[in-house]
Structures are given as structure tokens and as C-alpha cells.
Design a protein around this motif. Structure first.
Motif, PDB file in Angstrom:
ATOM      1  N   LEU A  26     -32.445 -58.054  -5.166  1.00 46.91           N
ATOM      2  CA  LEU A  26     -31.166 -57.379  -5.048  1.00 46.91           C
ATOM      3  C   LEU A  26     -30.338 -58.046  -3.952  1.00 46.91           C
ATOM      4  N   VAL A  27     -29.087 -58.402  -4.270  1.00 46.59           N
ATOM      5  CA  VAL A  27     -28.185 -58.999  -3.295  1.00 46.59           C
ATOM      6  C   VAL A  27     -26.912 -58.174  -3.236  1.00 46.59           C
ATOM      7  N   SER A  28     -26.461 -57.910  -2.030  1.00 48.83           N
ATOM      8  CA  SER A  28     -25.223 -57.154  -1.837  1.00 48.83           C
ATOM      9  C   SER A  28     -24.084 -58.122  -1.570  1.00 48.83           C
ATOM     10  N   THR A  29     -22.963 -57.926  -2.254  1.00 47.17           N
ATOM     11  CA  THR A  29     -21.793 -58.783  -2.082  1.00 47.17           C
ATOM     12  C   THR A  29     -20.574 -57.890  -1.836  1.00 47.17           C
ATOM     13  N   ASP A  33     -23.216 -54.911  -5.886  1.00 46.30           N
ATOM     14  CA  ASP A  33     -24.581 -55.427  -5.881  1.00 46.30           C
ATOM     15  C   ASP A  33     -24.884 -56.195  -7.166  1.00 46.30           C
ATOM     16  N   ALA A  96     -26.116 -55.206 -10.775  1.00 48.09           N
ATOM     17  CA  ALA A  96     -27.168 -54.226 -10.489  1.00 48.09           C
ATOM     18  C   ALA A  96     -26.890 -52.895 -11.179  1.00 48.09           C
ATOM     19  N   ARG A 128     -21.190 -62.674  -7.083  1.00 44.95           N
ATOM     20  CA  ARG A 128     -19.951 -61.913  -6.936  1.00 44.95           C
ATOM     21  C   ARG A 128     -19.208 -61.788  -8.264  1.00 44.95           C
ATOM     22  N   ALA A 131     -21.100 -59.192 -10.351  1.00 44.39           N
ATOM     23  CA  ALA A 131     -20.933 -57.820  -9.868  1.00 44.39           C
ATOM     24  C   ALA A 131     -19.521 -57.300 -10.102  1.00 44.39           C
TER      25      ALA A 131
END
Length: 517
Positions: A26-29, A33, A96, A128, A131
Motif C-alpha cells: 500500500l502506498v499513499s499519494t 492510496d 486501493a 498517482r 489513484a
């Protein structure tokens, strides 16, 4: 199928491919996510210069991590490990947020003069974009340079008949992997858009020209590329001979191409490239697709004009200052630029003068044109704009939708920065990386227009989803067709019909008068 599990208190997603399970992270941008599943093998190089084979299966779960990249000049590899055997990987970014229906898919093919680059460039990270717009982004890799485009059948016979285009075969294998596996990531295999820039765009245009009704993609985006950059068999043989001579001298045994290390081949390759760059302004590209009549059956432009890929939707375009990497816009003097421009025109068989071309630029742009600006414009015409226009014109009778675009934004501090709307500058706008790295700030300055990034990324995402470019609350952009409708992406995005009409007409009339249609 996606399975959400708990691993030491962290959210982890697993995806089941036919070769084995993959664990994403999981990556947050700033755009939400996403889940990054990196370094997934889609094929394996079992033997140098031969088409890739299916990847080995693995037991258990494969953790996400950038895989090794294709061999290239180590100074261009950004510190990443390189491998011949294991360089064919896919990086997959999925939103996500859950979706009740399969998502459209955008497959990215990187550029780099067929010599450099990878699917790991930070300004083309797909998290990005995925998402923000709810699509799946996949970046694939392929073999490069002398290991991806080298004719060898004239030395070793039919067993090496595919060597000249193994890079293209790698790219097609990657798209076929996406078609076959993307449902496991929540993607829609009936909505795959193949997108490439520069050398990646050449690959996309070539695959478009060789596509049939069963092609593993339904749409293409070709950025800053040509459908004409192919070698004949004889030209490809000459490049192979040049490489062999650089490798071990004028009487070198061809078998050295099979037995030398990858590092030795790449060092010799770079010497060939340097020799090519010295001949004329522009990229030195000795290694390119080969008209081998096995995988590439005609010059791609000719095949497309004859109807190849007509059912596939397309976006095709360039940047305004594609040649700013070859013309020093800050330091070239006016008299030197006039002389160079005249030499370029004569070398291409044009009978017009530098002064006439400068005047055409001024009429097109509505401002006084300097000789330096005109020189850059002409080289951009030769290398990128005219080939893109010919490709757009070749699709005028296509049943699929065709859009033309021009990326025109340049930094406001152009007086101290010569790139302007240079080659590849559109990529951080498309991938939404205007504000999240030192690399972006170096390219774009301190205050790039976020609205332009939103427009471009939304346009590309809408095209991937529907085959149409449409802004929210705005009418649909017109297709290219006979009026040469061109979407100009700038601080204010607008439609311009035939934006370089005066340049085009001047050169076309000159060629017609000289009997060179």
C-alpha cells in the motif's frame, strides 16, 4: 482475485497470477492510496538474441520490489541492477479503493532512444495516476540496444532470424501478459491502452501497424514518436558490422557477439552511438526496429495508411520544442542559426531559404521569430512533428477514433532555461508528478500549473476508459480528421486547427515544385 490479509498489523494485498502469488504494498499519494506490485516477471530471456519464454513459476508469495532492468550504459541505469535473463518485468499500480466493475488499464512503454531507460523512472511511477482516476497502470520493460535490436541471421542463419526485433517481441509479450493476467488485479482485459513515448512510442506505433483484430490492446497513445524509424535488412546488417568492429576490430569473429559479456557489448554499442551522433543534429539511433518480414512486414506508416490497426483508437502528438535538446536556445548566435537552418533545409532537399522558413514561423505563431527559434522548430519538424503529422494523416480513414495533440507549456523562467516545451516534458503532467520530487522541480520549476496536469491526466484516463477524450462539464474534444484538429495543452487548453499550417504549406509547396512529393 484480491485477498486482503493482515501481516504484522499492516494491510497487504495479494494477487494470484498464473506463475504464482504476488504481494503488493500500500502506498499513499497526494491523489489517494494505491497498491504497488513491482518487479513481476512476465517473461524470461532463456538465450541471448532469442524471443523470451514464459517466466518460471514460484512457490509461496512473491514480495513487491523493483526488478533488475535491461542492460544499458551503467551511467544511465540510475544505480539499478541490470540483468539479461531477468529484466522483463511488469510494475502494476492499482487503486486501493474497491471497485464494483473491472477497471480500464494503461500499459506504459518507456522511451530512451531504444538504448536507455526502464519501467522504474520516478516521474513515470503510476501510483498517482491510478489513484486519481481509478484505472490500473502497468509499466513494462524490454531489452535495449544491441541486445534488443541486432540483425544476426546473415551470420548465423535462420535460427537467429528473430534477433533484430526481440525488443518488440518483449513488448508484445508484456502486453499479452497484461491481457491474460490483469483480471487478477481487477483490470478489464477488453479495455487495454498501450502508451509509449519516444522510443516507446516507436514500439507502440510498430505494434499498431502489425496489429490484427485479435491484438491484445484496444487503444494506443503515441507521444513524440515516429512510425517510420525502421532499418532495412541491409541497414541492420551494417549496424551489426559496426558493433562487431567496435567490439574487437575489423576482422572480429561474429561469434564474439554471442560469447562477449553484456558489459562488453554495451561498451561497444556506446561507441557506435557516438559515431552516429556525430553525423547530424538529433538522436543517434543505430539500434531500432528492423524490417525483417517476420515480425515487422512493412514500414509501419505504410501499413497504417493501408488500414492496419484501423479499428484501434489513438492519441498521437508531440511537444512544441522537441529539438531543444539539440539546439542551444540560450547560446546559439543568430548568424550561426541562419547558416545551420539553411544547411538543414538543403540537406533535406528543400529549395526554400532560411529567411522564408523564419517568416513562416512568425505567421504561424503570431510573434517575431528568431533564427534560433526557427532552427529548433525545423529540427523538431524533421524529427518529430512531421512524422507525427504523417501518422495522423495515415489514420484519416480509420474506423477507430484519432486525436492529435500538442504539448506547449513552458516554464515562465525560459530566459534562463532552454528546454521550453521539450522532449518528454509532458510525462510528469500525465503521471501527475509535478510537486513530489526534486527531479520534478528541476524540470518544471517551482510553480508548474497543477490544472494542466489534472487536464492531461484526466484526458488520458478518459481515453483509456472510453476511447474518447472528454473534460468534465465541457464538450468532447474534436477528432483530428481533415481539419487537423489539435488539442493544445498549455496554461489554457484549446483546440487549434492545423497549428503549423504555414510551415507545412511552405515545405510542401517547395517539395512539389522540385518534384519531390
Amino acid at each position: 482475485m484480491i485477498e486482503v490479509i493482515n501481516d504484522d498489523g499492516r494491510q497487504v494485498l495479494e494477487f494470484a497470477t498464473t506463475a504464482g502469488r504476488v504481494r503488493g504494498r500500500l502506498v499513499s499519494t497526494p491523489d489517494g492510496d494505491a497498491v504497488a506490485s513491482l518487479g513481476i516477471p512476465f517473461a524470461r530471456v532463456d538465450e541471448r538474441y532469442q524471443p523470451a519464454v514464459r517466466p518460471n513459476e514460484w512457490a509461496g508469495v512473491r514480495d513487491s520490489g523493483q526488478g533488475p532492468i535491461a542492460w544499458q550504459d551503467p551511467g544511465r541505469a540510475a544505480g539499478l541492477s541490470m540483468s539479461e535473463r531477468d529484466c522483463l518485468t511488469a510494475n502494476v499500480w492499482t487503486p486501493a479503493a474497491p471497485s464494483s466493475s473491472p477497471r480500464p488499464v494503461l500499459v506504459w512503454v518507456h522511451g530512451g532512444a531504444h538504448l536507455y531507460g526502464s519501467n522504474a523512472h520516478p516521474l513515470c511511477d503510476g501510483a498517482r495516476l491510478a489513484a486519481a482516476h481509478g484505472l490500473i497502470v502497468v509499466a513494462i520493460s524490454y531489452r535495449l540496444g544491441a541486445l534488443g535490436y541486432l540483425r544476426l541471421d546473415h551470420f548465423f542463419g535462420a535460427d537467429y532470424g528473430d534477433a533484430g526485433n526481440v525488443a518488440l517481441r518483449d513488448t508484445l509479450s508484456g502486453v499479452e501478459w497484461v491481457r491474460d493476467e490483469i483480471a487478477a488485479f481487477g483490470g478489464d482485459p477488453s479495455r487495454i491502452t498501450l502508451m509509449g513515448q519516444s522510443a516507446g512510442g516507436v514500439a507502440v506505433a510498430t505494434l499498431l501497424a502489425e496489429s490484427a483484430d485479435s491484438a491484445p490492446f484496444q487503444r494506443v497513445i503515441v507521444e513524440s514518436a515516429t512510425a517510420e524509424r525502421v532499418h532495412t535488412l541491409d541497414e541492420a546488417a551494417e549496424v551489426t558490422n559496426e558493433l562487431l568492429e567496435e567490439l574487437a576490430g575489423p576482422h572480429a569473429a561474429p561469434e564474439l557477439l554471442l560469447g562477449s559479456s553484456a558489459a562488453e557489448l554495451i561498451a561497444a554499442q556506446e561507441r557506435v552511438v557516438d559515431r552516429w551522433k556525430a553525423t547530424r543534429r538529433g538522436p543517434g539511433i543505430p539500434f531500432r526496429p528492423v524490417l525483417d518480414h517476420r515480425f515487422v512486414h512493412d514500414i509501419p506508416l505504410h501499413a497504417i495508411a493501408a488500414g492496419a490497426g484501423a479499428h484501434i483508437d489513438a492519441i498521437i502528438g508531440t511537444n512544441r520544442n522537441e529539438a531543444s535538446g539539440y539546439i542551444d536556445l540560450l547560446r546559439t548566435g543568430e548568424s550561426d542559426a541562419i547558416s545551420a537552418l539553411q544547411s538543414e533545409l538543403v540537406a533535406d532537399g528543400h529549395t526554400v531559404t532560411a529567411a522564408e522558413y523564419i517568416e513562416a514561423c512568425a505567421r504561424d505563431d503570431g510573434v517575431t521569430a528568431t533564427a534560433v527559434d526557427a532552427l529548433e522548430s525545423y529540427v523538431a519538424d524533421r524529427l518529430y512533428r512531421k512524422p507525427a503529422s504523417r501518422l495522423l494523416d495515415a489514420r484519416r480513414n480509420a474506423s477507430g477514433t484519432t486525436y492529435g495533440y500538442l504539448f506547449a507549456w513552458q516554464r515562465p523562467d525560459t530566459a534562463g532555461w532552454a528546454r521550453r516545451a521539450g522532449h518528454s516534458l509532458e510525462l510528469p503532467f500525465v503521471f501527475r508528478h509535478l510537486d513530489d520530487s526534486d527531479a520534478a522541480r528541476e524540470e518544471l520549476g517551482e510553480a508548474p500549473p497543477m490544472a494542466l496536469s489534472a487536464t492531461m491526466s484526466a484526458s488520458w484516463a478518459a481515453f483509456a476508459a472510453t476511447g474518447r477524450i472528454q473534460e468534465v462539464d465541457d464538450p468532447e474534444w474534436p477528432v483530428y480528421e481533415s481539419q487537423r484538429a489539435t488539442i493544445v495543452f498549455d496554461e489554457t487548453t484549446k483546440i487549434v486547427h492545423d497549428p503549423f499550417a504555414e510551415r507545412r504549406r511552405l515545405l510542401e509547396v517547395a517539395r512539389s515544385t522540385a518534384g519531390m512529393i
